[in-house]
Design an enzyme around this catalytic site. Structure first.
Site, PDB file in Angstrom:
ATOM      1  N   CYS A  98     -30.535 -29.969   8.519  1.00  0.00           N
ATOM      2  CA  CYS A  98     -30.833 -30.296   7.121  1.00  0.00           C
ATOM      3  C   CYS A  98     -32.281 -30.684   6.900  1.00  0.00           C
ATOM      4  O   CYS A  98     -32.849 -30.386   5.851  1.00  0.00           O
ATOM      5  CB  CYS A  98     -29.904 -31.406   6.628  1.00  0.00           C
ATOM      6  SG  CYS A  98     -30.095 -32.994   7.462  1.00  0.00           S
ATOM      7  N   ALA A 116     -17.949 -38.649   2.015  1.00  0.00           N
ATOM      8  CA  ALA A 116     -19.259 -38.022   2.170  1.00  0.00           C
ATOM      9  C   ALA A 116     -19.194 -36.618   1.575  1.00  0.00           C
ATOM     10  O   ALA A 116     -18.442 -35.770   2.048  1.00  0.00           O
ATOM     11  CB  ALA A 116     -19.649 -37.951   3.645  1.00  0.00           C
ATOM     12  N   ASP A 134     -16.055 -27.587   2.062  1.00  0.00           N
ATOM     13  CA  ASP A 134     -15.139 -28.427   2.830  1.00  0.00           C
ATOM     14  C   ASP A 134     -15.027 -29.834   2.242  1.00  0.00           C
ATOM     15  O   ASP A 134     -13.920 -30.332   2.013  1.00  0.00           O
ATOM     16  CB  ASP A 134     -15.599 -28.505   4.294  1.00  0.00           C
ATOM     17  CG  ASP A 134     -15.638 -27.138   4.950  1.00  0.00           C
ATOM     18  OD1 ASP A 134     -14.765 -26.316   4.650  1.00  0.00           O
ATOM     19  OD2 ASP A 134     -16.561 -26.895   5.757  1.00  0.00           O
ATOM     20  N   GLY A 182     -21.827 -31.141  -0.927  1.00  0.00           N
ATOM     21  CA  GLY A 182     -21.972 -30.031  -1.856  1.00  0.00           C
ATOM     22  C   GLY A 182     -21.373 -28.737  -1.339  1.00  0.00           C
ATOM     23  O   GLY A 182     -21.386 -27.719  -2.027  1.00  0.00           O
ATOM     24  N   MET A 204     -25.631 -38.168   0.868  1.00  0.00           N
ATOM     25  CA  MET A 204     -26.602 -38.860   1.713  1.00  0.00           C
ATOM     26  C   MET A 204     -27.926 -38.102   1.698  1.00  0.00           C
ATOM     27  O   MET A 204     -28.010 -36.982   2.189  1.00  0.00           O
ATOM     28  CB  MET A 204     -26.052 -38.996   3.127  1.00  0.00           C
ATOM     29  CG  MET A 204     -24.851 -39.922   3.191  1.00  0.00           C
ATOM     30  SD  MET A 204     -24.027 -39.934   4.796  1.00  0.00           S
ATOM     31  CE  MET A 204     -23.291 -38.301   4.770  1.00  0.00           C
ATOM     32  N   CYS A 256     -26.286 -37.820  13.654  1.00  0.00           N
ATOM     33  CA  CYS A 256     -26.028 -38.091  12.242  1.00  0.00           C
ATOM     34  C   CYS A 256     -24.634 -38.665  12.054  1.00  0.00           C
ATOM     35  O   CYS A 256     -24.435 -39.626  11.307  1.00  0.00           O
ATOM     36  CB  CYS A 256     -26.199 -36.815  11.426  1.00  0.00           C
ATOM     37  SG  CYS A 256     -25.920 -37.032   9.647  1.00  0.00           S
TER      38      CYS A 256
END
Length: 374
Positions: free
Chosen positions: A219, A7, A13, A10, A33, A120
């Site tokens: 988000c 995953a 990490d 951007g 995602m 999530c």
């Protein structure tokens, strides 16, 4: 060499996670995602076979404050994937994110404090992403979370999840709800490092995200104001009401219970001469109950929908329990209740016990599991 679906948000990490996985010889597939909400930052063209979507960023604007899933984040993730020479896809998970948005709005209307990051992880990052991994023949799913997996002595061989090396960045709290059987197929590459080591590694690797700020916003709440988001999702909800003290006396009015959470002091919009905190939210009468710090403490709570990463060995046990992300895990006694519920009694009262948040139990650095505060 194992195939791994990573995953990629951007951020620094997950970008360094890509580097570490490649360094260790894995066959990495990067996945972004996409939540499907319209963004003023950019338009995205998504088109690829096999359930994935190749990502092209159009009309990009760099002057907008962003969370972790914006179009510019997707562009950063794509550039990292290109530099690492790994395939990169964007998954359109609008329906799944839509469920999280509905949960988020509903919880605030019910006078509770939601935790969309936990949901999530449960539903998407370590839910739907495993479905995608299965579709492309990947053995593992990886993320850039600050947590670790260590071998366990249990007969089924399921690893234990433990705190990451960097105590200031540990993210095990938001991972407690993952299905236990998935632990065998998870990789958490950055958990063995301090945050400054991760940034240094990104710089040494030539990644332009080395100094990128960590995401602070939810988000899908692009404005950064969750109460406005709730109003937009629930325009007919009547949530305005009274501020009352713990003795029941009315001291003012508010324009919506969705603006508040237990333990809140700032932003109340009312002056009472000395500090007051939200100690209770009544969604039936739309009352926000205010009290002094001494009235905020709570020594007991119950939680439901419990999930255990380490099966409890008795119906009552000692542990350290955490009631919010970045709060301290403090000594408590847990008693198992019927129907997947628990009762948690702290050795000393805790401030800010909020219905809708998770209580997560630890044995030292090992995550035992937890549930949702009632």
């Amino acid at each position: 060499m194992a195939r791994v679906v990573l995953a990629m948000s951007g951020g620094v990490d997950s970008s360094v996670a890509a580097h570490l996985l490649k360094r260790d010889g894995h066959d990495v597939i990067g996945v972004f995602m996409r939540h499907g909400e319209e963004s003023p930052v950019a338009e995205c063209k998504l088109d690829a076979p096999g359930g994935g979507s190749a990502l092209q960023i159009l009309n990009q604007r760099a002057d907008h404050k962003q969370g972790c899933c914006s179009a510019s984040d997707a562009a950063d993730a794509r550039r990292v994937a290109d530099r690492m020479d790994i395939p990169f896809y964007a998954l359109n998970l609008q329906q799944e994110f839509g469920q999280i948005m509905e949960y988020f709005a509903d919880e605030y209307i019910r006078g509770r404090t939601p935790n969309p990051c936990v949901m999530c992880n449960n539903w998407i990052k370590f839910g739907k992403l495993f479905d995608y991994a299965n579709s492309v023949g990947a053995e593992f799913v990886a993320t850039g979370h600050y947590a670790k997996l260590v071998p366990a002595s249990d007969s089924d061989g399921v690893p234990h999840m433990v705190r990451g090396v960097d105590p200031g960045k540990d993210q095990t709290y938001v991972l407690f709800g993952i299905q236990r059987e998935y632990l065998k197929r998870m990789l958490l590459p950055v958990g063995d490092f301090q945050k400054d080591e991760i940034r240094a590694m990104a710089g040494e690797t030539g990644l332009r995200v080395a100094d990128k700020k960590d995401s602070q916003e939810i988000c899908f709440v692009t404005s950064g104001k969750h109460d406005q988001f709730v109003k937009q999702r629930r325009p007919g909800a009547q949530t305005a009401g009274d501020f009352v003290l713990t003795d029941g006396s009315v001291v003012g009015q508010h324009d919506g219970i969705e603006r508040f959470t237990i333990g809140q002091r700032k932003g109340l919009g009312i002056a009472l001469g000395e500090p007051h905190y939200v100690v209770k939210i009544d969604p039936i009468e739309n009352r926000v109950v205010l009290g002094k710090i001494a009235e905020l403490g709570c020594a007991e709570l119950t939680a439901n929908q419990c999930n255990w990463l380490v099966e409890p060995k008795s119906d009552e046990f000692r542990c350290e329990a955490m009631i919010r992300y970045n709060s301290a895990a403090l000594p408590a006694t847990v008693k198992m209740l019927p129907e997947g519920r628990i009762a948690v009694t702290f050795d000393a009262p805790r401030n800010g016990v909020a219905p809708g948040q998770a209580v997560v139990c630890y044995d030292g650095d090992t995550v035992l599991g937890g549930g949702w505060i009632e």
